[in-house]
Design a protein around this motif. Sequence first.
Motif, PDB file in Angstrom:
ATOM      1  N   ASN A  53       0.843  -1.195   0.000  1.00 31.25           N
ATOM      2  CA  ASN A  53       0.000   0.000   0.000  1.00 31.25           C
ATOM      3  C   ASN A  53       0.889   1.261   0.000  1.00 31.25           C
ATOM      4  N   SER A  71      -2.956 -15.796   6.660  1.00 30.80           N
ATOM      5  CA  SER A  71      -3.148 -14.401   6.273  1.00 30.80           C
ATOM      6  C   SER A  71      -1.807 -13.680   6.338  1.00 30.80           C
ATOM      7  N   TYR A 123     -13.376  -9.609 -11.389  1.00 26.16           N
ATOM      8  CA  TYR A 123     -13.013  -8.848 -10.200  1.00 26.16           C
ATOM      9  C   TYR A 123     -11.898  -9.585  -9.471  1.00 26.16           C
ATOM     10  N   GLU A 124     -10.855  -8.861  -9.094  1.00 30.23           N
ATOM     11  CA  GLU A 124      -9.775  -9.484  -8.331  1.00 30.23           C
ATOM     12  C   GLU A 124     -10.297  -9.923  -6.973  1.00 30.23           C
ATOM     13  N   LYS A 139     -10.005 -10.604  -2.950  1.00 30.45           N
ATOM     14  CA  LYS A 139      -9.251 -10.018  -1.839  1.00 30.45           C
ATOM     15  C   LYS A 139      -8.254 -11.040  -1.299  1.00 30.45           C
ATOM     16  N   ASP A 140      -7.216 -10.536  -0.597  1.00 23.60           N
ATOM     17  CA  ASP A 140      -6.209 -11.428  -0.010  1.00 23.60           C
ATOM     18  C   ASP A 140      -6.852 -12.546   0.803  1.00 23.60           C
ATOM     19  N   ARG A 141      -7.899 -12.161   1.566  1.00 24.90           N
ATOM     20  CA  ARG A 141      -8.527 -13.146   2.452  1.00 24.90           C
ATOM     21  C   ARG A 141      -9.201 -14.253   1.658  1.00 24.90           C
ATOM     22  N   GLU A 142      -9.819 -13.849   0.536  1.00 21.27           N
ATOM     23  CA  GLU A 142     -10.507 -14.845  -0.282  1.00 21.27           C
ATOM     24  C   GLU A 142      -9.502 -15.790  -0.947  1.00 21.27           C
TER      25      GLU A 142
END
Lengths: 330, 266
Positions: free
Chosen positions: A99, A197, B91-92, B94-97
């Motif tokens: 980011n 994560s 659609y990209e 998310k990291d969590r997905e």
Amino acid sequence: MNSLHKGPEATPGRHEAIKAVPVRHPGRWVGAAVILLLAAMLIHAIVTVPAFKWDLVGHYLFDDRILHGLVVTLELTALAMVMGVLGGILLAVMRLSPNPLLSGTAWVYIWVFRGTPVLVQLVFWNFLGVLWARLSIGIPFGPSFWSQETNVLIPTFVAALLGLGLNEAAYMAEIVRGGIQSVDEGQHEASQALGMSRFDTMRRIILPQAMRVIIPPTGNETISMLKTTSLVSVIALEELFRAGQNIYSRNFQSIPLLIVVSLWYLFLTSILTIGQYYIERHYARGSNRALPPTPLQRMRGLFQGLRSKPAPKPADAGVHGGGGEGGGLG
Amino acid sequence: MTDLTNNPTEVQPGGLMVRAEGVRKSYGLVEVLKGIDLEVRQGEVFCLIGPSGSGKSTFLRCINHLEKVNAGRLWVDGDLVGYRQKGDKLYELKDREVAMKRRDIGMVFQRFNLFPHMTAMDNVIEAPVQVKGESKAAARERGMALLERVGLADKAKNYPSQLSGGQQQRVAIARALAMKPKLMLFDEPTSALDPELVGDVLDVMRGLAEEGMTMIVVTHEMGFAREVGDALVFMDGGVVVEAGHPREVLGNPQHDRTKAFLSKVL
């Protein structure tokens, strides 16, 4: 095995333990004599010159004001380092974030705080009340929901803590970043592939491994911080150095009091050095197959050896947790 | 033997596990994958062979989205990898997905990538406890079964640096299995091992194949591919040159490049 040793010079005596005459080091003996002589001269000079006033050093070493200053110095060091380490980890993670907002913010923070003298920052935090008499939380240019007088909110101790801690965070950020980047890329991939994560990967996998790289310079920073707290004397916070100063400004015994203060700093840094040794050992887990014994363990071993001399040491086997099966290590 | 692979029953045997259509991947100006089309069936042992730099490892890493595909489509168990399609728009995720999808795909690396600061047991239970929130006791019990299965029950308390390469790789396989994946990816699992240690790892993989685990294996072990593999693809220069049953492709290669490669490695 046998065939290798079957030469013409193979004699039964070859398998005995070696008893060779060790190499002599005459230079070392000469050098030691010279150093001892110089040390004796130095001690003589220090002890006999009256200006040192060793009786006064002894008198003030445990003076209440000095001990109180000592406590303030320790509090300041501990709290500023906690602030520095936590802030440093946060900044380092921000700096490495994809980011751009986060990494940019961290970059600017580090730029400002590393780029200005800590002494200036200390004075700045102390004079915050002059710049803004009241601090408030609210909408910029709009109403404020909460406000408090700056000098109440930030007493001298807090100003000192902010000055030291925020500055330290900038340095720690670079140390932590170096540590994080030293961890193999494969570790990221392995934890990602397991579905961990980004946060868990950092907390459970990357940071514990980065610690091995982060700890030694952090120890140095702590020792450095302990001494840097003496700068706080400029904003009239009574820590160890300021306590000494206050005493000698009245009785003009500056040298003995500076010795008192120095002895305390030396004592504290020595303790920190020992602490650092054990923390480094803790984080070396898994990297060394077997850790070398600590000085304490070595001493205990020596005493046990003196008391009774059993032939083999049966306790050794447990250290390796089973060891490897013959040559399987690689 | 207990079914440690725990294949989800809703997937009918023989169904598609992985489907790739025109998958392309480039690093900067270098295109490593130039349109890969292939299908991996449920329960199949699918071998990828080819010279180094042919893109086989890259393709494997695309399957669990460690690498982003630049063009084409890739599905795992019917779901698009890394994206969600709505109408004709992508659609990209998310990291969590993405992490959620990766739970079901185990991966074994050439260089093991065990967590060096954790014991073998802690390596195995790390993801079940942290990601799935299993209790430590339950995870340990299953972890012990997994370590037993790869023949390393007595090494549970050892750190990776105290294990041989072959032992480390077997712990890595146990670690991947602990998440009960429906698909296992092997990226040259035996290439970093001493020749004498390769056998133990291949034995574990053979056992997995017999239990019906879907496996995609990038390998140079032609013997393993011929014996255990159900399908084989020879890749070179970022394209699939030849595909078929391992015995056919290895025994009777049709393409010149395949012949040239096999003559060097066999």
